[in-house]
Design a protein around this motif. Structure first.
Motif, mmCIF file in Angstrom:
data_model
loop_
_atom_site.group_PDB
_atom_site.id
_atom_site.type_symbol
_atom_site.label_atom_id
_atom_site.label_comp_id
_atom_site.label_asym_id
_atom_site.label_seq_id
_atom_site.Cartn_x
_atom_site.Cartn_y
_atom_site.Cartn_z
ATOM 1 N N UNK A 1 0.858 -1.192 0.000
ATOM 2 C CA UNK A 1 0.000 0.000 0.000
ATOM 3 C C UNK A 1 0.890 1.236 0.000
ATOM 4 N N UNK A 2 0.680 2.112 -0.953
ATOM 5 C CA UNK A 2 1.352 3.408 -0.948
ATOM 6 C C UNK A 2 0.415 4.390 -0.250
ATOM 7 N N UNK A 3 0.665 4.642 1.035
ATOM 8 C CA UNK A 3 -0.242 5.487 1.824
ATOM 9 C C UNK A 3 -0.205 6.949 1.394
ATOM 10 N N UNK A 4 0.813 7.347 0.639
ATOM 11 C CA UNK A 4 0.921 8.663 0.028
ATOM 12 C C UNK A 4 1.270 9.745 1.037
ATOM 13 N N UNK A 5 0.483 9.900 2.091
ATOM 14 C CA UNK A 5 0.761 10.878 3.152
ATOM 15 C C UNK A 5 1.038 10.194 4.482
ATOM 16 N N UNK A 6 1.360 8.917 4.457
ATOM 17 C CA UNK A 6 1.607 8.172 5.677
ATOM 18 C C UNK A 6 0.395 7.358 6.103
ATOM 19 N N UNK A 7 0.584 6.304 6.907
ATOM 20 C CA UNK A 7 -0.524 5.479 7.389
ATOM 21 C C UNK A 7 -1.282 6.163 8.523
ATOM 22 N N UNK A 8 -2.562 5.795 8.698
ATOM 23 C CA UNK A 8 -3.320 6.363 9.817
ATOM 24 C C UNK A 8 -4.446 5.457 10.302
ATOM 25 N N UNK A 9 -4.951 4.548 9.491
ATOM 26 C CA UNK A 9 -6.054 3.686 9.909
ATOM 27 C C UNK A 9 -5.602 2.717 10.993
ATOM 28 N N UNK A 10 -6.382 2.626 12.057
ATOM 29 C CA UNK A 10 -6.048 1.726 13.164
ATOM 30 C C UNK A 10 -6.653 0.339 12.944
ATOM 31 N N UNK A 11 -6.043 -0.702 13.509
ATOM 32 C CA UNK A 11 -6.580 -2.059 13.350
ATOM 33 C C UNK A 11 -7.810 -2.289 14.214
ATOM 34 N N UNK A 12 -8.638 -3.224 13.762
ATOM 35 C CA UNK A 12 -9.836 -3.638 14.494
ATOM 36 C C UNK A 12 -9.686 -5.103 14.864
ATOM 37 N N UNK B 1 -7.447 6.821 1.932
ATOM 38 C CA UNK B 1 -8.345 7.034 3.068
ATOM 39 C C UNK B 1 -7.670 6.512 4.321
ATOM 40 N N UNK B 2 -8.153 6.961 5.478
ATOM 41 C CA UNK B 2 -7.518 6.649 6.759
ATOM 42 C C UNK B 2 -8.507 6.132 7.787
ATOM 43 N N UNK B 3 -9.643 5.645 7.345
ATOM 44 C CA UNK B 3 -10.692 5.299 8.284
ATOM 45 C C UNK B 3 -10.434 3.962 8.969
ATOM 46 N N UNK B 4 -10.903 3.844 10.214
ATOM 47 C CA UNK B 4 -10.813 2.602 10.987
ATOM 48 C C UNK B 4 -12.145 1.866 10.893
ATOM 49 N N UNK B 5 -12.136 0.571 10.566
ATOM 50 C CA UNK B 5 -13.401 -0.159 10.391
ATOM 51 C C UNK B 5 -14.154 -0.348 11.697
ATOM 52 N N UNK B 6 -15.429 -0.737 11.560
ATOM 53 C CA UNK B 6 -16.310 -0.930 12.713
ATOM 54 C C UNK B 6 -17.239 -2.100 12.426
#
Length: 426
Positions: A160-171, A227-232
């Motif tokens: 994954x090329x996060x482009x601006x860095x990683x941010x999504x947290x694991x679930x 995108x940087x969203x964390x799943x639910x």
């Protein structure tokens, strides 16, 4: 499934749910309920550098991951400013003493972030009895034993090329660790077996991005695909759904298999705020649509592309791009990047009121003891009472600002500023 197996399965889920709702722990980003609500008592209303600080510990590096709290430990991640060294720390909950400071990954050539908003260690850990899981996007994911501090498994092969860095947290859900990998090049969700770290399923995003050349390269900036969203995981009519916001669309998957159930196209990108769920409706943040964000209320009883049939409301005034909202008594409360506080009705999306508080906001808010707490990039915490108007109860200043979201456990806030981790308690 026979009756005995079903009973055992339900008991296991009940035990897991009880553990995650234990108010003495804060096991993941947004807490035990995954919505920023803390069911605790006797939290301090006011604090400062000289008031109600039980301990304060300097944290090296530059990182915005939120702390997680379990038992007598506090865990968080950090990184050097250039992203070449990625580390995990464990602190003693009672004293703030650093028990573990381990460099997990060495990165030879990390992609430059290109802005000051993100860091190389923004994804927050998630923790359960005996294990903590840390994630740095495509740079590395690992599971550690919380007693011996030994690495159980690690991965550095999720592209994954996060482009601006990683941010999504694991679930963490049942025996799966679910990750979002939404970059400029590829976009997918992946579930790892939490014991072995091996892939259980991969779900590639099905939306048409509409910006690719014939050779697969994007026509425009990678910003529009990330995108940087964390799943639910939610439950509706006795079945679980994995709500998975991404660039261009939000998806619902079967969390056991990764099979897509429904999707809503929205055209946004860089979504970071976590989803809220209640009464058959999810409230999701689209990220940037043009120069601002929208919040959508979506019914979760659809199948296939439900863009035209299941979006019940849209709200697009001063919607935050990074800070996650809270839901209190049927009302959504949120704060925009520049400090505009809004209250809207959850079922209809109708605006109830607006106000303004000082500061800029990236960290997510917390609802606890009948109060909502906002944590600014300038180190100010503004405390309000939810209701029919903006009523400020307290303003609390620390030396450095907040990018990381807070943890709340027992009678204490665990607050990570740009330089330190605090335990705030009367």
């Amino acid at each position: 499934m026979n009756l005995f197996s079903r009973t055992a399965s339900l008991l296991a889920v009940s035990i897991l749910t009880a553990a995650f709702q234990d108010s003495s722990n804060w096991p993941e980003y947004r807490g035990p309920r995954r919505d920023g609500t803390a069911e605790v008592s006797a939290l301090p209303l006011t604090w400062s550098e000289g008031e109600n600080i039980k301990w304060k510990t300097a944290i090296h590096g530059r990182a915005w991951s939120s702390p997680v709290v379990y038992g007598d430990q506090v865990w968080l991640t950090t990184a050097t400013e250039d992203g070449r060294q990625l580390s995990v720390l464990c602190l003693d909950r009672a004293t703030g003493e650093i028990l573990l400071d381990r460099r997990l990954f060495e990165i030879a050539k990390p992609r430059p972030l290109g802005n000051r908003v993100n860091s190389y260690a923004t994804p927050s850990p998630t923790i359960e009895e005996g294990r903590v899981y840390v994630h740095f996007g495509s740079y590395g994911t690992a599971a550690l034993d919380t007693e011996t501090f030994e690495v159980i498994w690690q991965r550095q092969d999720l592209p994954c090329d996060h482009w601006r860095g990683p941010a999504s947290s694991p679930l963490l859900w049942q025996d799966l660790l679910i990750l979002h990998m939404d970059g400029a090049d590829v976009q997918y969700a992946v579930a790892l077996h939490k014991v072995s770290g091996e892939n259980r399923w991969v779900a590639f995003r099905s939306a048409d991005y509409g910006d690719l050349e014939e050779d697969g390269r994007p026509k425009m900036s990678g910003d529009f695909r990330k995108a940087y969203n964390t799943p639910l995981v939610i439950e509706f009519q006795g079945r679980e759904q994995l709500i998975s916001p991404s660039a261009k669309a939000v998806y619902s998957y079967d969390p056991r298999t990764g099979r897509e159930l429904w999707r809503v196209r929205h055209g946004g990108h860089s979504s970071a705020a976590r989803t809220l769920y209640s009464r058959g409706i999810v409230a999701i943040n689209t990220g940037y649509v043009g120069s601002s964000a929208e919040m959508l209320g979506i019914r979760v009883d659809g199948r296939g592309d439900v863009t035209e049939s299941k979006v019940v409301w849209r709200y697009g005034r001063s919607v935050p791009l990074r800070s996650s909202p809270v839901l209190v008594d049927g009302r959504v409360y949120m704060v925009s990047n520049d400090g505009v506080v809004s209250s809207i009705d959850f079922l209809s999306g109708r605006e109830l009121w607006k106000g303004r508080i000082p500061g800029s906001y990236s960290a997510s808010m917390v609802f606890a003891e009948g109060r909502i707490h906002f944590f600014s990039e300038e180190g100010l915490t503004t405390v309000i009472r939810p209701g029919d108007r903006l009523e400020v109860l307290a303003s609390n200043q620390l030396d450095s600002g907040f990018m990381a979201s807070p943890a709340v456990a027992g009678r204490a806030f665990f607050l990570r500023t740009k330089t330190h981790l605090y335990r705030v308690e009367e």
